[in-house]
Design a protein around this motif. Structure first.
Motif, PDB file in Angstrom:
ATOM      1  N   PRO A   1      -9.393   8.927  -0.673  1.00  0.00           N
ATOM      2  CA  PRO A   1      -8.570   7.985  -0.571  1.00  0.00           C
ATOM      3  C   PRO A   1      -9.326   7.099   0.906  1.00  0.00           C
ATOM      4  CG  PRO A   1      -7.505   9.750   0.440  1.00  0.00           C
ATOM      5  CD  PRO A   1      -8.261  10.461   0.046  1.00  0.00           C
ATOM      6  N   VAL A   2      -8.958   5.800   0.783  1.00  0.00           N
ATOM      7  CA  VAL A   2      -8.775   4.862   1.501  1.00  0.00           C
ATOM      8  C   VAL A   2      -7.607   3.793   2.090  1.00  0.00           C
ATOM      9  CG1 VAL A   2     -11.575   5.050   1.649  1.00  0.00           C
ATOM     10  CG2 VAL A   2     -10.090   3.725   0.272  1.00  0.00           C
ATOM     11  N   TRP A   3      -7.632   2.886   2.902  1.00  0.00           N
ATOM     12  CA  TRP A   3      -6.777   2.306   2.886  1.00  0.00           C
ATOM     13  C   TRP A   3      -6.705   1.128   3.064  1.00  0.00           C
ATOM     14  CZ3 TRP A   3      -2.198   3.990   2.876  1.00  0.00           C
ATOM     15  CH2 TRP A   3      -1.731   5.303   3.280  1.00  0.00           C
ATOM     16  N   GLY A   4      -6.378  -0.122   2.152  1.00  0.00           N
ATOM     17  CA  GLY A   4      -7.040  -1.332   1.666  1.00  0.00           C
ATOM     18  C   GLY A   4      -6.178  -2.112   2.459  1.00  0.00           C
ATOM     19  N   GLU A   5      -5.822  -3.291   1.753  1.00  0.00           N
ATOM     20  CA  GLU A   5      -5.126  -4.016   2.783  1.00  0.00           C
ATOM     21  C   GLU A   5      -3.596  -4.566   2.304  1.00  0.00           C
ATOM     22  OE1 GLU A   5      -6.401  -7.956   0.639  1.00  0.00           O
ATOM     23  OE2 GLU A   5      -8.516  -8.707   1.272  1.00  0.00           O
ATOM     24  N   ARG A   6      -3.036  -4.531   4.147  1.00  0.00           N
ATOM     25  CA  ARG A   6      -1.602  -4.299   3.516  1.00  0.00           C
ATOM     26  C   ARG A   6      -1.234  -2.535   3.390  1.00  0.00           C
ATOM     27  NH1 ARG A   6       0.271  -9.315  -0.310  1.00  0.00           N
ATOM     28  NH2 ARG A   6      -0.577 -10.741   0.790  1.00  0.00           N
ATOM     29  N   GLY A   7      -2.749  -2.442   4.079  1.00  0.00           N
ATOM     30  CA  GLY A   7      -1.617  -0.714   4.581  1.00  0.00           C
ATOM     31  C   GLY A   7      -1.378  -0.413   3.221  1.00  0.00           C
ATOM     32  N   ARG A   8      -1.947  -0.462   2.025  1.00  0.00           N
ATOM     33  CA  ARG A   8      -1.972  -0.365   0.969  1.00  0.00           C
ATOM     34  C   ARG A   8      -2.853   1.228   0.289  1.00  0.00           C
ATOM     35  NH1 ARG A   8      -0.686  -4.794  -3.405  1.00  0.00           N
ATOM     36  NH2 ARG A   8       1.505  -5.701  -2.187  1.00  0.00           N
ATOM     37  N   GLN A   9      -2.884   2.296  -0.216  1.00  0.00           N
ATOM     38  CA  GLN A   9      -3.963   3.216  -0.157  1.00  0.00           C
ATOM     39  C   GLN A   9      -4.702   3.189  -1.166  1.00  0.00           C
ATOM     40  OE1 GLN A   9      -2.874   7.407  -1.085  1.00  0.00           O
ATOM     41  NE2 GLN A   9      -3.570   7.696   0.648  1.00  0.00           N
ATOM     42  N   GLN A  10      -5.553   3.081  -1.796  1.00  0.00           N
ATOM     43  CA  GLN A  10      -6.809   3.113  -2.675  1.00  0.00           C
ATOM     44  C   GLN A  10      -7.932   4.408  -2.949  1.00  0.00           C
ATOM     45  OE1 GLN A  10      -9.016  -0.644  -2.281  1.00  0.00           O
ATOM     46  NE2 GLN A  10      -6.991  -1.815  -2.185  1.00  0.00           N
ATOM     47  N   HIS A  11      -8.569   3.820  -3.818  1.00  0.00           N
ATOM     48  CA  HIS A  11      -9.225   5.619  -3.789  1.00  0.00           C
ATOM     49  C   HIS A  11     -11.059   4.779  -4.053  1.00  0.00           C
ATOM     50  CE1 HIS A  11      -5.674   7.831  -4.750  1.00  0.00           C
ATOM     51  NE2 HIS A  11      -6.361   9.113  -4.594  1.00  0.00           N
ATOM     52  N   LYS A  12     -11.557   5.355  -3.247  1.00  0.00           N
ATOM     53  CA  LYS A  12     -13.163   4.902  -3.116  1.00  0.00           C
ATOM     54  C   LYS A  12     -13.822   5.937  -3.509  1.00  0.00           C
ATOM     55  CE  LYS A  12     -16.972   4.511   0.181  1.00  0.00           C
ATOM     56  NZ  LYS A  12     -17.832   4.213   1.063  1.00  0.00           N
TER      57      LYS A  12
END
Length: 243
Positions: free
Chosen positions: A14-25
């Motif tokens: 998990p990584v944090w994207g724009e506007r604090g949204r959690q994404q996955h790398k």
């Protein structure tokens, strides 16, 4: 030799994207291979996923998809049993050596096998002597050369007699003299060896080599061909020796 299997393995974090949204790398994806050779090299650029691939083998990292098996055991679910089979050598030996002297570190490795303290100490010193390190048994870890530290680190792993040794760029921090010493020690192991390395001379001595790029296995085969593929991938000129 042991059997190591990667079955369509992927690893994402998990990584944090724009506007604090959690994404996955995605760190690894679609890794499928069966390793039974005595010496296997893993090569690739920094950040390609080599270390993540190695850490799957003893449960330091878990697969997000697919399955990893070591002699039929899943490191994610049977980590204790797998770690009795798989010894792991880190890039920086100071990440592995936690006691003040080499003998103390060997004793720590032997603690579960040898309960008697005197017998454990005797065996620790004996192992160091067998590996040409008897003269540093009682020296401070911080007084040793980089090569000596890495060889001591290897000795602590071998003390518990694993069937597989996994080494993550074990020569990266070493000068030429110590790189040669550590490489010779690795190649002389009785155990099956899986080594991630930037040392193409070391990789060339393996029985098989995998090239990892952007989390994918882009070549799997003979070491000389793997090295040429990697050099081409990196934009380096080809050589006859593949080095």
């Amino acid at each position: 030799m042991s059997r190591i299997e990667f079955r369509d393995v992927g690893v994402s974090v998990p990584v944090w994207g724009e506007r604090g949204r959690q994404q996955h790398k995605q760190l690894l994806g679609g890794i499928t291979a069966e390793l039974t050779e005595r010496r296997v090299a893993i090569i690739g650029a920094n950040g390609s996923g080599k270390s993540t691939l190695l850490r799957l083998l003893n449960g330091l990292v878990g697969a997000s998809s697919g399955q990893v098996l070591v002699d039929g055991l899943d490191p994610a679910r049977e980590a204790k049993a797998v770690r009795q089979k798989v010894g792991f050598i880190f890039t920086d030996p100071l990440s592995q050596l936690v006691m003040s002297t080499p003998a103390d570190d060997l004793e720590l490795s032997l603690r579960k096998r040898i309960k008697d303290r005197r017998a454990r100490r005797k065996r620790a010193v004996q192992i160091l002597q067998q590996r040409g390190l008897g003269h540093v048994a009682d020296q401070s870890i911080y007084d040793l050369s980089g090569g000596e530290r890495q060889l001591v680190s290897m000795a602590t792993v071998l003390a518990v007699e694993p069937g597989i040794v996994v080494a993550d760029e074990p020569t990266t921090l070493l000068d030429l003299r110590n790189r040669i010493l550590v490489a010779e020690a690795l190649m002389g192991l009785e155990q099956q060896l899986v080594v991630a390395t930037h040392d193409l001379e070391l990789a060339a001595r393996a029985d098989r080599a995998l090239v990892i790029d952007a989390g994918r296995c882009v070549f799997d085969g003979a070491p000389d061909e793997a090295i040429e593929h990697y050099r081409h991938l990196m934009g380096a000129p080809a050589t006859r020796a593949g080095l």
